[in-house]
Design an enzyme around this catalytic site. Structure first.
Site, PDB file in Angstrom:
ATOM      1  N   ARG A  30       0.884  -1.351   0.082  1.00  0.00           N
ATOM      2  CA  ARG A  30       0.054  -0.061  -0.113  1.00  0.00           C
ATOM      3  C   ARG A  30       0.859   1.201  -0.088  1.00  0.00           C
ATOM      4  O   ARG A  30       1.807   1.297   0.988  1.00  0.00           O
ATOM      5  CB  ARG A  30      -0.801   0.060   1.207  1.00  0.00           C
ATOM      6  N   GLY A  66       3.330   5.963  -5.338  1.00  0.00           N
ATOM      7  CA  GLY A  66       3.404   4.819  -5.797  1.00  0.00           C
ATOM      8  C   GLY A  66       2.526   4.187  -6.672  1.00  0.00           C
ATOM      9  O   GLY A  66       2.733   3.856  -7.759  1.00  0.00           O
ATOM     10  N   TYR A 123      -9.531   1.730 -17.281  1.00  0.00           N
ATOM     11  CA  TYR A 123      -8.545   2.786 -16.632  1.00  0.00           C
ATOM     12  C   TYR A 123      -8.113   1.961 -15.359  1.00  0.00           C
ATOM     13  O   TYR A 123      -8.748   1.891 -14.240  1.00  0.00           O
ATOM     14  CB  TYR A 123      -8.770   4.062 -16.147  1.00  0.00           C
ATOM     15  N   ASN A 148      -5.919   2.837 -12.754  1.00  0.00           N
ATOM     16  CA  ASN A 148      -6.112   3.500 -11.589  1.00  0.00           C
ATOM     17  C   ASN A 148      -7.583   3.858 -11.031  1.00  0.00           C
ATOM     18  O   ASN A 148      -7.866   4.321  -9.830  1.00  0.00           O
ATOM     19  CB  ASN A 148      -5.430   4.728 -11.824  1.00  0.00           C
ATOM     20  N   TYR A 149      -8.606   3.483 -12.015  1.00  0.00           N
ATOM     21  CA  TYR A 149     -10.095   3.539 -11.308  1.00  0.00           C
ATOM     22  C   TYR A 149     -10.614   2.020 -11.416  1.00  0.00           C
ATOM     23  O   TYR A 149     -11.441   1.705 -11.986  1.00  0.00           O
ATOM     24  CB  TYR A 149     -10.879   4.031 -12.527  1.00  0.00           C
ATOM     25  N   GLY A 178      -3.446   4.118  -0.405  1.00  0.00           N
ATOM     26  CA  GLY A 178      -4.417   3.819  -0.057  1.00  0.00           C
ATOM     27  C   GLY A 178      -5.958   4.163  -0.902  1.00  0.00           C
ATOM     28  O   GLY A 178      -6.926   3.991  -0.318  1.00  0.00           O
ATOM     29  N   HIS A 236      -0.067   5.765  -8.068  1.00  0.00           N
ATOM     30  CA  HIS A 236      -0.457   6.642  -8.859  1.00  0.00           C
ATOM     31  C   HIS A 236       0.421   6.757 -10.219  1.00  0.00           C
ATOM     32  O   HIS A 236       0.029   6.600 -11.289  1.00  0.00           O
ATOM     33  CB  HIS A 236      -0.345   8.029  -8.427  1.00  0.00           C
TER      34      HIS A 236
END
Length: 529
Positions: free
Chosen positions: A107, A179, A468, A470-471, A110, A181
């Protein structure tokens, strides 16, 4: 009855000692402690590991949980949290987790929407990168080393401390961890001018499955390619990135314009779809579509907000030519230094000092669900009208649409692991937040998100329907055995034609699949550590 201070101290010491005794009697804790001690060889090694009986356990765990859906009493918690303060601690954690026989979740900030970085359905250790947050900015070289436990806000602030004409093209939420992102190809308000975070990573440090600390040269170009867009936690533990900074003008301009459907909202939304992706690359715009009450009826509010890398006059000249339907005027716009635009995009009031970006505290965590899509041809006017109806029926789901084009059209989709470049007009994030903790509310609101997402099938990318990373969205698919076939379901949505190369990299660097989560890249073999 008021308890005296000496008694409070006494009870605190008793609780601490009991916690220590509980940890000491835990065979898993003892095995991990012994292994770490043999590698780290420091008398303070016990400070790195936090058992679930430690008084600090809950506060450490919850401080970086940004989705209340995954902070319930029924959520399986890590057996132990490992809090490294040095790269050598990360190396030891990787080696010892395997030796003790526990999965390791990693993590950074988060903000993983599905909490795959800090939850599991099987016993696990959590490697919390919070203390690895050093940032070293080198303005003459126009670069910076940033550890993966730092936040975007901290990174922006430290760049600004050294220069007011440099920035970095990353996201708008200051508490997001560097990290995850950067590893997942983060984007921000300079995406059309400069591209993605991953396009400006020029070196990195990663701890591989054998505990070795590798830089770009040592890891090789295949692995360096993979960790730029596919998430580093698939292949190891990225501890730091070296990034190239970008130039920003001394003054930039931000603006926000709102329109309801009865005030040209549909025409503004229709025109934005093409203007947003084809206008001057110095302009990034975001369109927010939100159900909203007006005159006691639910309608849709269309909001256009943007960042222009230039002054107000230049912006007005540009949009009066390209987007007269918006009706932008000087009163909608504010000129400011780039760092103040970062603060503005983070929803702070004008004039808020930049040191607010250093606040890492987790505030007002709600229950959330997110989904994503890519739009490659404009949605016609009648399609938008039908979307408004669907949004009114599902009145908590909002759409955040982020313009593409510009630099994104110039970079080959195979340049890094992130493939969603040329041919996309904009990306959609579907978002819904709620406060009711009941299971009934969870079902109700996640169903609303799915309903709007399903409705949009006709208007978005196909074969595969792209998403995506990151989503993060577990509805796309998840791994149970980490077979190639399972991974392909979600892997092609996230990585399109790059998925097979990622599988090859995974097979080469982590063939036993130690680094894994429910949507990780599988090796070609299904053997799992």
């Amino acid at each position: 009855m008021e308890i005296s201070k000496p008694l409070l101290v006494f009870f605190s010491l008793v609780f601490f000692n009991l916690s220590f005794l509980w940890a000491a009697s835990d065979p898993t804790y003892q095995s991990l402690l012994q292994c770490l001690s043999e590698i780290i060889q420091s008398p303070n090694v016990s400070a790195v590991i936090v058992s679930n009986n430690n008084p600090s356990f809950t506060s450490i765990l919850e401080s970086r949980i940004h989705n209340a859906r995954f902070n319930r009493t029924s959520t399986l918690k890590p057996a132990i949290i490992i809090t490294p303060s040095d790269e050598s601690h990360v190396s030891a954690a990787v080696i010892c987790s395997q030796k003790v026989g526990f999965q390791l979740k990693i993590r950074s900030g988060g903000h993983d929407y599905e909490a795959l970085s800090y939850t599991s359905d099987k016993p696990f250790f959590l490697l919390d990168m919070y203390n690895l947050r050093d940032i070293s900015v080198d303005i003459p070289d126009e670069s910076a080393w940033v550890q993966t436990g730092a936040t975007l806000g901290e990174l922006y602030y430290h760049i600004w401390e050294k220069s007011n004409v440099h920035g970095f093209p990353a996201g708008v939420c200051p508490t997001v961890g560097v990290g995850g992102h950067i590893g997942g190809a983060g984007y921000g308000t300079m995406i059309r001018k400069y591209g993605l975070t991953t396009d400006y990573v020029i070196d990195a440090k990663i701890v591989d499955v054998n505990g070795k600390i590798l830089d770009r040269k040592a890891m090789g170009e295949d692995l360096f390619w993979a960790i730029r867009g596919a998430g580093g936690a698939n292949f190891g533990v990225v501890t730091a990135y070296k990034i190239k900074l970008v130039k920003v003008p001394e003054k930039v301009t931000v603006f926000r314009v709102e329109r309801f459907l009865d005030n040209n909202g549909t025409e503004v939304a229709f025109k934005w779809q093409t203007v947003g992706a084809t206008t001057d690359p110095n302009l990034f715009t975001r369109m927010l579509l939100q159900p909203n009450m007006k005159d006691k009826q639910t309608t849709v509010k269309v909001t256009i907000m943007g960042l222009y890398l230039g002054d107000i006059n230049g912006l007005l000249t540009l949009l009066n030519k390209d987007f007269p339907e918006l009706g932008l005027n000087k009163e909608n716009c504010t000129e400011m230094p780039w760092i103040d635009s970062v603060v503005w995009w983070a929803n702070f009031d004008l004039g808020t000092p930049p040191n607010v970006l250093l606040d890492r505290n987790n505030k007002d965590t709600s229950f959330v669900k997110r989904k994503s899509d890519y739009v490659q041809t404009p949605i016609p006017r009648d399609g938008l009208e039908s979307l408004w109806q669907k949004m009114v029926q599902n009145e908590k789901v909002g759409l955040t649409c982020n313009s593409y084009g510009g630099k994104m059209d110039e970079i080959d989709p195979k340049e890094s692991a992130f493939p969603h470049r040329k041919g996309n007009l904009y990306k959609i994030q579907y978002s819904i937040n709620w406060d009711d903790p009941s299971n009934e509310a969870d079902i109700k609101y996640t169903t609303q998100a799915k309903a709007v997402h399903e409705f949009m099938t006709q208007f978005v990318s196909k074969n595969p329907r792209r998403a995506y990373l990151n989503y993060r969205d577990i509805d796309i698919g998840s791994a149970k055995t980490w077979s190639y076939e399972e991974g392909k379901v979600y892997g092609e949505s996230y990585f399109a034609e790059n998925f097979d190369r990622l599988v090859d990299v995974k097979t080469a660097v982590d063939p036993n699949n130690f680094f894994r989560n429910e949507q990780s890249i599988p090796p070609r073999s299904t053997k799992t550590a």
